[in-house]
Design an enzyme around this catalytic site. Structure first.
Site, PDB file in Angstrom:
ATOM      1  CE  LYS A 174      -1.692   2.222   3.407  1.00 30.03           C
ATOM      2  NZ  LYS A 174      -1.800   4.180   2.390  1.00 30.03           N
ATOM      3  CD  GLU A 249      13.136   3.833   8.144  1.00 30.49           C
ATOM      4  OE1 GLU A 249      13.413   4.711   9.070  1.00 30.49           O
ATOM      5  OE2 GLU A 249      13.031   3.274   6.443  1.00 30.49           O
ATOM      6  CB  CYS A 283      13.779   8.303   7.913  1.00 29.37           C
ATOM      7  SG  CYS A 283      14.861   7.205   6.571  1.00 29.37           S
ATOM      8  CD  GLU A 382      12.727  12.891  10.812  1.00 23.71           C
ATOM      9  OE1 GLU A 382      12.652  11.681  10.020  1.00 23.71           O
ATOM     10  OE2 GLU A 382      11.537  12.055  11.392  1.00 23.71           O
TER      11      GLU A 382
END
Length: 478
Positions: A174, A249, A283, A382
């Site tokens: 997906k 992750e 990331c 982040e």
């Protein structure tokens, strides 16, 4: 390029022609580049059934035959590199040169795991008695469901699909609504490679529909996800109901440390490679910079010179280095991080401003902030944007303490020419991926993944292959 109207891919068929469609827009212009049907619960169930029905035959193929299919897929990806790269830039906004690099990177996982398919080794263990024999074999987990992010629309799929198919698992992906077209191209290439019906499946649908349907299915034996820690926590809870295997992750908050004996040219090169890939929307990109006082000013001066050369614009235009941010929310987050830092005493060395075009495309200048401190949001969260906040530190111990002061542990970077200092630092940093004098550590043959709240499991390398295998122990008597 004409608008791409695509369908979902389930059991070797293209489906959803009569379903409600949503639009995919180019983040650099706001223009519609394609449409996709919004999948339903029934579509996800059909994909699960297809993958489950295809699993026995695929799992029973020899490793060499599965490897042959993957090698064909690898070759097609390289042959169609320009096609896939252009689509990727249209839907994600990243510069075309980065998209071409991503196609190579994505294909490398297919190639690596095609070769790794032959090495699902077991072992023989001496028995505890003369008439006992012990054997250990590796077998595929089963049906695998994958949820992938928009920032690497091809590589984040192949990094999961490659080892899954090599191990003998069947696969359902997906992708996000922002970037489903790259995923569809991968399905087309799988079809062209002759991969049997049901082995790979693609459904774009609301997140809740997909995750809840996967959660309730006993046929799906593994979920692999790349995305935020918050969503990862929810998925892990859902998978607990049927004890599914999980690979996660998750978020990062990567520190970048420059010690006073570093080669500053290397450090600047590493900064550019790490920070500005995909406009800082990765990331593992460096998010907070700690530079020892002795080289603080010199590092910023060299860095400013290189950052000033970067060109912002539409990723399809020649020479562009920094494309748009993915959407308005991403833009506002970056804008807030910069403003918060300035309000708390940081100084803008270069950049610091955004630009909204046609009320639909969101660009932000590559920015350096100096005199940053731990109290600023950009040093705690982040950013996911082209911002370099730099904080002055004095000692190695201070740098390590600041770097580890986070719940995340995905990637970290440091620069020193001293092997003793570097060895101590790499052992002290609480991160699954370390770049020592290197700003771009990702590779298909290496285990990619984080510590602490940055995830579970590894992708890439032998470790990434093992994530899709079950270990079976057989004890038999003579």
């Amino acid at each position: 390029m004409e608008k791409l109207d695509k369908l979902n891919y389930i059991n070797g068929e293209w489906v959803g022609e009569n379903q409600q469609k949503f639009e995919i827009k180019n983040p650099a212009t706001g223009e519609v580049v394609g449409t996709m049907p919004e999948g339903t619960k029934e579509d996800v169930e059909a994909a699960i059934d297809a993958a489950d029905n295809a699993f026995p035959e695929w799992a029973n193929l020899s490793a060499e035959k599965r490897a042959d299919y993957l090698k064909k897929l690898f070759n097609i990806m390289l042959e169609k590199k320009e096609e896939l790269a252009t689509i990727m830039t249209l839907e994600s906004g990243k510069p075309l040169k980065e998209s071409r690099n991503e196609v190579d990177y994505a294909a490398s996982f297919i190639e690596w795991f095609a070769e790794e398919a032959r090495r699902a080794y077991g072992k023989i263990i001496p028995g505890k008695t003369a008439d006992q024999r012990i054997q250990v074999i590796k077998q595929p987990v089963g049906v695998v469901a994958a949820i992938t992010p928009w920032n690497f629309p091809a590589a984040m799929i192949t990094r999961k699909m490659g080892p899954a198919l090599a191990a003998g698992c069947t696969f359902i992906v997906k992708p996000p609504k922002e970037t489903p077209l790259s995923a569809i191209k991968l399905m087309e290439y799988c079809e062209q490679a002759g991969i049997p019906k049901g082995v790979v499946n693609h459904v774009v649908c609301p997140d809740e529909i997909f995750s809840n349907t996967i959660k309730d299915s006993t046929k799906v034996r593994k979920l692999t996800f790349t995305g935020s820690t918050e969503v990862g926590v929810l998925l892990m809870k859902q998978c607990a109901e049927h004890i599914k295997k999980v690979s996660l992750e998750l978020g990062g908050q990567a520190p970048f440390i420059v010690l006073d004996d570093a080669d500053l040219d290397k450090a600047v090169k590493g900064t550019i490679a790490s920070k500005f890939r995909n406009s800082g929307q990765t990331c593992i990109c460096a998010n907070r910079f700690y530079v020892q006082s002795k080289v603080y000013d010199a590092f910023i001066e060299k860095l400013e010179k290189e950052v000033s050369k970067l060109k912002v614009g539409n990723g399809l235009d020649e020479g562009v280095d920094i494309g748009p941010l993915i959407n308005k929310d991403g833009y506002e987050k970056v804008e807030h991080h910069v403003q918060d830092a300035v309000d708390k005493g940081a100084k803008v060395v270069i950049g610091g401003k955004g630009q909204i075009k046609n009320n639909a495309a969101y660009f932000f200048e590559p920015t350096i902030l100096r005199d940053c401190s731990e109290h600023m949001v950009c040093m705690q969260q982040e950013t996911f944007g082209p911002i370099i906040p730099v904080q002055k530190i004095e000692t190695d111990e201070e740098a390590i303490g600041a770097a580890n002061h986070t719940r995340y542990g995905l990637a970290g970077y440091f620069f020193t020419e001293n092997v003793t200092r570097g060895t101590k630092m790499l052992e002290a940093l609480q991160y699954g991926i370390i770049g020592w004098n290197h700003g771009a550590p990702s590779a298909a043959q290496a285990p990619f993944g984080g510590m602490k709240e940055s995830g579970l499991g590894r992708e890439g390398g032998v470790e990434g292959f093992d994530e899709y295998l079950e270990t079976k122990y057989i004890s038999f008597g003579l």
